[in-house]
Every structure is written in C-alpha cells, then in structure tokens.
Design an enzyme around this catalytic site. Structure first.
Site, PDB file in Angstrom:
ATOM      1  N   SER A 161       0.866  -1.163   0.000  1.00 17.39           N
ATOM      2  CA  SER A 161       0.000   0.000   0.000  1.00 17.39           C
ATOM      3  C   SER A 161       0.907   1.218   0.000  1.00 17.39           C
ATOM      4  O   SER A 161       1.796   1.326   0.860  1.00 17.39           O
ATOM      5  CB  SER A 161      -0.883  -0.019   1.251  1.00 17.39           C
ATOM      6  OG  SER A 161      -1.905   0.939   1.105  1.00 17.39           O
ATOM      7  N   GLU A 162       0.715   2.121  -0.962  1.00 20.12           N
ATOM      8  CA  GLU A 162       1.729   3.168  -1.164  1.00 20.12           C
ATOM      9  C   GLU A 162       1.790   4.197  -0.041  1.00 20.12           C
ATOM     10  O   GLU A 162       2.713   4.984   0.018  1.00 20.12           O
ATOM     11  CB  GLU A 162       1.573   3.834  -2.533  1.00 20.12           C
ATOM     12  CG  GLU A 162       0.262   4.545  -2.786  1.00 20.12           C
ATOM     13  CD  GLU A 162      -0.734   3.669  -3.531  1.00 20.12           C
ATOM     14  OE1 GLU A 162      -0.694   2.428  -3.368  1.00 20.12           O
ATOM     15  OE2 GLU A 162      -1.559   4.232  -4.273  1.00 20.12           O
ATOM     16  N   ASN A 163       0.824   4.160   0.876  1.00 20.13           N
ATOM     17  CA  ASN A 163       0.942   5.045   2.032  1.00 20.13           C
ATOM     18  C   ASN A 163       1.904   4.484   3.078  1.00 20.13           C
ATOM     19  O   ASN A 163       2.084   5.094   4.132  1.00 20.13           O
ATOM     20  CB  ASN A 163      -0.433   5.322   2.659  1.00 20.13           C
ATOM     21  CG  ASN A 163      -1.202   4.070   2.991  1.00 20.13           C
ATOM     22  OD1 ASN A 163      -1.142   3.088   2.281  1.00 20.13           O
ATOM     23  ND2 ASN A 163      -1.906   4.094   4.094  1.00 20.13           N
TER      24      ASN A 163
END
Lengths: 231, 218
Positions: free
Chosen positions: B46-48
């Site tokens: 998840s890019e966060n």
C-alpha cells in the site's frame, strides 16, 4: 535544551500570514490534529500548505479551507473535499499537483540538502511541462526541485523531550521527511516520554530534526472509510 | 458471456506467483486480493507505507492508524512492515514491485495510460498512479472495454491527459486479455462465448490475434 512546549497554541506562537507549512498525514490518518486546530484558531492567512491531501470537507486540513486561510496547496490527491473543488474552480485557491512519490522525494531532497533529482515518474505527461528532461540509462527522466518549508507539523505516537519520534503503523507516511525539510518542525505526540524510554534502535525521526514538541490533548483520529468484515 | 467485475479480478489474480510483491489500485483491482491462488504467498503493498495488507478489520479490530491507500481501514498480517512515503515510492520507482494492477479511463496501443483526470470535469490528482505505472515491473490494467457513455477505452492514442507513456503490459477486460507488444495489441484470450470480432468491435486499433488464442478460464 528545552523543546517541550505546553500546547499547540504555544507551539505555533510565531507562525505568521504567508507561511509555508508542511503537514504530515495521509487523508485523515496521522494528521497533527491539535496543530491544525491551533492554526485554525489563530486565523493566519495566505498559507501555503504542502501535504499529500487536504483533509475532507470538514475534517483535517479541510477546516483551514473553510476559513479561507489557504492560498496554495501542494498535494498529490485532493478528492473527497467539496470546498477544495469549489475554491479551485472559482480561482480562489492555487493548486500544484505532484505525483505522490515525487512529492515525497522532493521533501526528502529538501531536507537532505540536495538540489533536486531526475525521475522517470511523469515523463511524457502534463507534469513534465516546463521541466528539464534527459535520457538517463536509456529512460526519459524529468528534473524535480526540492521542497522546503517554514514549518513542518506532524503527529507521532511517542516522542521524548529531545524530539526523538516514533510513529505507529500507516500514520507515519510523509511525516519523517517533512521533519527534515522545515526551518521549524513541531511534533505533537500521543505520548510524551522521558529520555531513555524510547529504544534508540526504533526511533523513526532523530531529535535533531525536531524543534518543538508537546503532548496532544485529544486525538480524535477520524476514519475516512470504515471498511469491516464480519467477525 | 462477458466477465463480471469479480471474474475480471479473478483472471488478473491468475498472474500472481509465489513471492510476488503487488500493488492494487482502487476499485476493481482491489478485488484481486480475494482470488490469490491457494498455496502461494503474495504480499500486497500500500503506497501510504505498508507491505503485507491483511483483510478488512472486524469492528473490534478497527484502527484509525491503519489504512490502505484508498483510505479504507485494513489489518496487518504476520510479516507486515511499515515505512515512510519516501521509502514506499523508492520501492515503487526502483522496480521492486512485481506487478501493479490498476484501472484506467483510456489505454493506447503503445501502452500509454490515462487514468487521473478529465480536464474541466474532475480534479482529484494523480496520487501514486504516475509513480506506479513508471516503476512497477509489470503493469496490468483491469477495466471495462467501453466507458459509460459508450466510447471505446482501448485507443490508437489516448485523448485524456496521460498518467504514463509506454508502460502498460496487459489489459484485462470483461471480454478479453490483450497484451501490448511492440507490434501493437495482441489478443491472447477471450471470455467464454465471446469471439475475436466482438472484441475488435469495441477496440479502436486493429487487434492481432494470437495463434494460441484461448478462452479465459476462471
């Protein structure tokens, strides 16, 4: 050395109109809630806010839009905020969109003393317009400049009195880089602890980057999309 | 019979291999996580700032500090790690993510993709999409063949502002699996009961048909 301040209002005592502020958080996750509310109370205007998003219509950084305190947003994603859309379409708000990774790296570069970097992200798109472009290692890359700010405001899970910070889960996001890229970095923490209480091997932001720290009074931690499975 | 959204996701999941690190976009791509082949380990990014996304939480497990890039509450699994956004995109840009599966508004026969804005209509921002399409080792687009207004989405040239140039490898739709090759679009698979002609009718560029054309198995 005393970096501990009493509260958010004291932490932003010298923040003035026109300031450039980096704010940690991804959506409403990891927002420095106490500091955002203090900026709202202080009423300073013409702010430039560098943050991945701009909260929602009535939460997070969104509350600063409602009071027209923001002149410019530097973000990667600004959906889920009707007031944002309205102000932008009415020409009241300047918006600079960056690819999310480019935004993170520009902040990192700002804090790390770099003059910028070449990235393949956005090559051949609108984002590349007006930027230097080079073919490096066989790939087209565009030049991106560093970002710096007057203030960085972040929320950490734990912090000690020197400003060493530890984040929790995905609340970390942009905050570690932002701490490095501002003239004055302010951390609100859920738990302010004594020196020695944090495991030095587990510190995410070393104290050198933090100028002011305080324990937040109430962290509401709103949830944007509450998705659940049956237990 | 055209595939349902769930079936498109299930077909996309057949591309996953043991040990793959995978990023799923918002919407239909998110469903891919429900169809990971049994007996393999696939780690979702998840890019966060998270590797190892678990299922949605129960009411009791909800944690506001734990969300995915779509801002949905999620859980961690054994082996999860967390990191900053700069580390996350170093991972993406640096070619460490095996597959990115995302949606699109338009894809061209050169592999250009447009999925972030409609000028004058939608202002949301590109989020991490531009980084993902330029950095992942393989980019799969899961989308419907035709937009709601009836216009084709697989085009000679994209009309909307691009997210990335020459970066899409494969398109999976309700009708077909189509590879983007230096020679143009290659039709590899069709949905059950769908003919190559049916796919061509809703695809602007000329399709080449693979000599090994087969029917999608779910």
């Amino acid at each position: 050395m005393n970096k501990v301040v009493a509260n958010a209002d004291e932490a932003i005592r010298d923040l003035q109109d026109g300031a450039v502020i980096m704010s940690g958080g991804f959506g409403l996750c990891g927002n420095p809630e106490n500091l955002i509310k203090a900026i709202h109370r202080k009423g300073v205007k013409n702010l430039t806010i560098i943050s991945n998003n701009c909260g929602t219509t009535d939460k997070g950084l969104g509350i600063l839009l409602q009071t027209r305190q923001v002149r410019k947003m530097v973000s990667s994603y600004v959906g889920e905020n009707k007031e944002f859309e309205r102000q932008f379409l009415a020409g009241e708000l300047e918006v600079e969109l960056n690819p999310q990774g480019t935004l993170a790296e520009r902040i990192r570069a700002g804090g790390a003393g770099l003059g910028g970097f070449f990235t393949p992200t956005g090559a051949g798109t609108q984002i590349a317009q007006g930027k230097e472009s080079r073919v490096l290692d066989g790939r087209e890359m565009i030049f991106e400049k560093p970002l710096k700010a007057d203030y960085a405001i972040v929320r950490a899970w734990k912090g000690d009195k020197w400003g060493n910070l530890v984040f929790r889960k995905t609340a970390r996001n942009f905050s570690p880089m932002m701490c490095t890229a501002a003239r004055i970095t302010i951390a609100e923490v859920e738990h302010l602890v004594e020196l020695g209480e944090l495991d030095p091997d587990q510190v995410h932001v070393p104290s050198v980057y933090v100028n002011r720290i305080f324990q937040g009074t109430s962290h509401e931690k709103p949830i944007e999309k509450r998705t659940v499975r049956k237990g | 019979m055209p595939l349902t959204r769930e079936q498109i996701a299930a077909r996309a999941a057949q591309e996953l291999r043991d040990g793959y690190y995978v990023n799923l976009g918002i919407g239909m791509p998110t469903l891919v996580a429900n169809y990971v082949p049994k007996g393999i380990d696939v780690i979702f990014q998840s890019e966060n700032g998270m590797l190892g996304i678990g299922p949605y939480p129960t009411e009791a497990e909800i944690d506001p500090d734990l969300i995915n890039a779509g801002k949905e509450t999620v859980t961690e699994i054994r082996g999860t790690s967390y990191f900053s956004s700069a580390d996350s995109f170093a991972m993406i840009r640096g070619g460490h993510i095996d597959i990115a599966i995302l949606g699109a508004m338009e894809v061209s026969e050169q592999g250009d993709i447009a999925n972030w804005t409609i000028p004058g209509k939608v202002l949301k921002g590109m989020g991490g999409a531009m980084d993902l399409v330029s950095g992942a080792k393989r980019v799969i687009v899961a989308m419907e063949q035709v937009a709601r207004d009836g216009s084709k989405k697989l085009l000679k040239e994209c009309r909307l502002p691009l997210t990335g140039k020459k970066c899409v490898n494969t398109v999976m739709s309700e009708l077909a699996v189509i590879d983007i090759t230096p020679q143009g679009l290659l039709l590899r698979e069709v949905a059950p009961g769908v003919a190559a002609d049916d796919v061509q009718k809703v695809t602007e560029p000329k399709l080449r048909i693979s000599p090994e054309l087969r029917t999608i198995k779910i």
